[in-house]
Design a protein around this motif. Sequence first.
Motif, PDB file in Angstrom:
ATOM      1  N   SER A  68       0.829  -1.207   0.000  1.00  0.00           N
ATOM      2  CA  SER A  68       0.000   0.000   0.000  1.00  0.00           C
ATOM      3  C   SER A  68       0.862   1.254   0.000  1.00  0.00           C
ATOM      4  CB  SER A  68      -0.932  -0.002   1.219  1.00  0.00           C
ATOM      5  OG  SER A  68      -1.883  -1.049   1.144  1.00  0.00           O
ATOM      6  N   GLU A 211      -7.477   3.314  -2.855  1.00  0.00           N
ATOM      7  CA  GLU A 211      -8.005   2.739  -4.095  1.00  0.00           C
ATOM      8  C   GLU A 211      -7.882   1.218  -4.056  1.00  0.00           C
ATOM      9  OE1 GLU A 211      -9.779   1.929  -7.366  1.00  0.00           O
ATOM     10  OE2 GLU A 211      -9.708   3.975  -6.575  1.00  0.00           O
ATOM     11  N   ALA A 212      -8.911   0.531  -4.543  1.00  0.00           N
ATOM     12  CA  ALA A 212      -8.926  -0.934  -4.475  1.00  0.00           C
ATOM     13  C   ALA A 212      -9.070  -1.582  -5.846  1.00  0.00           C
ATOM     14  CB  ALA A 212     -10.061  -1.404  -3.565  1.00  0.00           C
ATOM     15  N   GLN A 216      -6.265  -3.649  -7.870  1.00  0.00           N
ATOM     16  CA  GLN A 216      -6.465  -5.095  -7.766  1.00  0.00           C
ATOM     17  C   GLN A 216      -6.325  -5.782  -9.126  1.00  0.00           C
ATOM     18  OE1 GLN A 216     -10.105  -6.274  -5.718  1.00  0.00           O
ATOM     19  NE2 GLN A 216     -10.358  -7.968  -7.142  1.00  0.00           N
ATOM     20  N   ASN A 221      -1.690  -9.270  -6.727  1.00  0.00           N
ATOM     21  CA  ASN A 221      -2.347  -9.800  -5.529  1.00  0.00           C
ATOM     22  C   ASN A 221      -1.678 -11.071  -4.998  1.00  0.00           C
ATOM     23  OD1 ASN A 221      -4.563  -7.808  -5.750  1.00  0.00           O
ATOM     24  ND2 ASN A 221      -5.103  -8.997  -7.557  1.00  0.00           N
ATOM     25  N   THR A 235      -2.042  -4.954  -1.859  1.00  0.00           N
ATOM     26  CA  THR A 235      -2.265  -3.863  -0.918  1.00  0.00           C
ATOM     27  C   THR A 235      -3.333  -4.262   0.081  1.00  0.00           C
ATOM     28  OG1 THR A 235      -3.979  -2.804  -2.274  1.00  0.00           O
ATOM     29  CG2 THR A 235      -1.693  -2.206  -2.734  1.00  0.00           C
ATOM     30  N   THR A 237      -6.162  -2.812   0.587  1.00  0.00           N
ATOM     31  CA  THR A 237      -7.491  -2.739  -0.020  1.00  0.00           C
ATOM     32  C   THR A 237      -7.776  -3.936  -0.920  1.00  0.00           C
ATOM     33  OG1 THR A 237      -6.525  -1.342  -1.747  1.00  0.00           O
ATOM     34  CG2 THR A 237      -7.609  -0.229   0.085  1.00  0.00           C
ATOM     35  N   THR A 238      -6.764  -4.385  -1.686  1.00  0.00           N
ATOM     36  CA  THR A 238      -7.007  -5.506  -2.594  1.00  0.00           C
ATOM     37  C   THR A 238      -7.237  -6.801  -1.824  1.00  0.00           C
ATOM     38  OG1 THR A 238      -4.616  -5.931  -2.808  1.00  0.00           O
ATOM     39  CG2 THR A 238      -5.622  -4.428  -4.390  1.00  0.00           C
ATOM     40  N   THR A 241     -10.846  -6.692  -0.361  1.00  0.00           N
ATOM     41  CA  THR A 241     -11.898  -6.919  -1.353  1.00  0.00           C
ATOM     42  C   THR A 241     -11.885  -8.350  -1.895  1.00  0.00           C
ATOM     43  OG1 THR A 241     -10.401  -6.038  -3.050  1.00  0.00           O
ATOM     44  CG2 THR A 241     -11.971  -4.512  -2.062  1.00  0.00           C
TER      45      THR A 241
END
Length: 284
Positions: A68, A211-212, A216, A221, A235, A237-238, A241
Amino acid sequence: MRGKVIVLLCAVIMISATISITIFLGTKGLQSFIKNGVSLIEFITSMHWNPTNQASPQYGALPFIFGSFAVTFLSALIAAPLGIGGAIFMTEIAPSWGRKILQPVIELLVGIPSVVYGFIGLTVLVPFIREHVGGLGFSLLSGMVVLSIMILPTVTTIATDAMSSLPKNLREGSYALGATRWQTIRKVLVPAAMPTLLTAIVLGMARAFGEALAVQMVIGNVRDLPTSILDASATLTTIITLNMGHTTYGSVENNTLWSMGLILLIMSFAFILLIRYLSSRRKM
């Protein structure tokens, strides 16, 4: 009187919503450490993430935290000079027509959804990096390029307002002393607008950090710590999600994902405090 009540009600709703989200996310994010016994030190410093291992589950979020921060700072390194350069062009180099050309382009970039950025990165940028730069294409480099384009309108718009708001006597005084246009821009105007320019960069970084979807689709990932910008990464966020929908509510893995969300919230507060500090410098 009615208008005052409506405005006050709106303010109360906004404050209540912010406090409620903070309390809820803080409560959920701390459950993995308080209720499930996950070590906070291990969570922050360990590089091993395998929460589904029944024998020895591992909850190390360091690769995602590093990813991130890495993709955020790298995207800022691209967007900051481009955004500030575009602002200088619109306000100082071609003030009569520069804004008429660049402003619609910036507004167009703002209106493009995140999934479109991610899809273009997946179909164009990733294959290009794979064939001409190296690696698999899914990498920190892909993520930083996509994010830099996404935060560029934020940086450019605020930087343009900062340069436009400078008093004319700064330019006139510099020219009266015999300075050239570029000397005036580099030694007078940019230093005078620096607090606001830094605010623009920090706002862009705050946008990039959360931001995701677009990231992503291009970053890879993976659970490993990247060693170069051509390595795949992930990250906070990824990971949230990708995994939140496959976990059981209240389980240890679910709670650790909420802990990652708490880290994102803390970083958002940190960005806000930094922005307020820069704003106070500007007022001084």
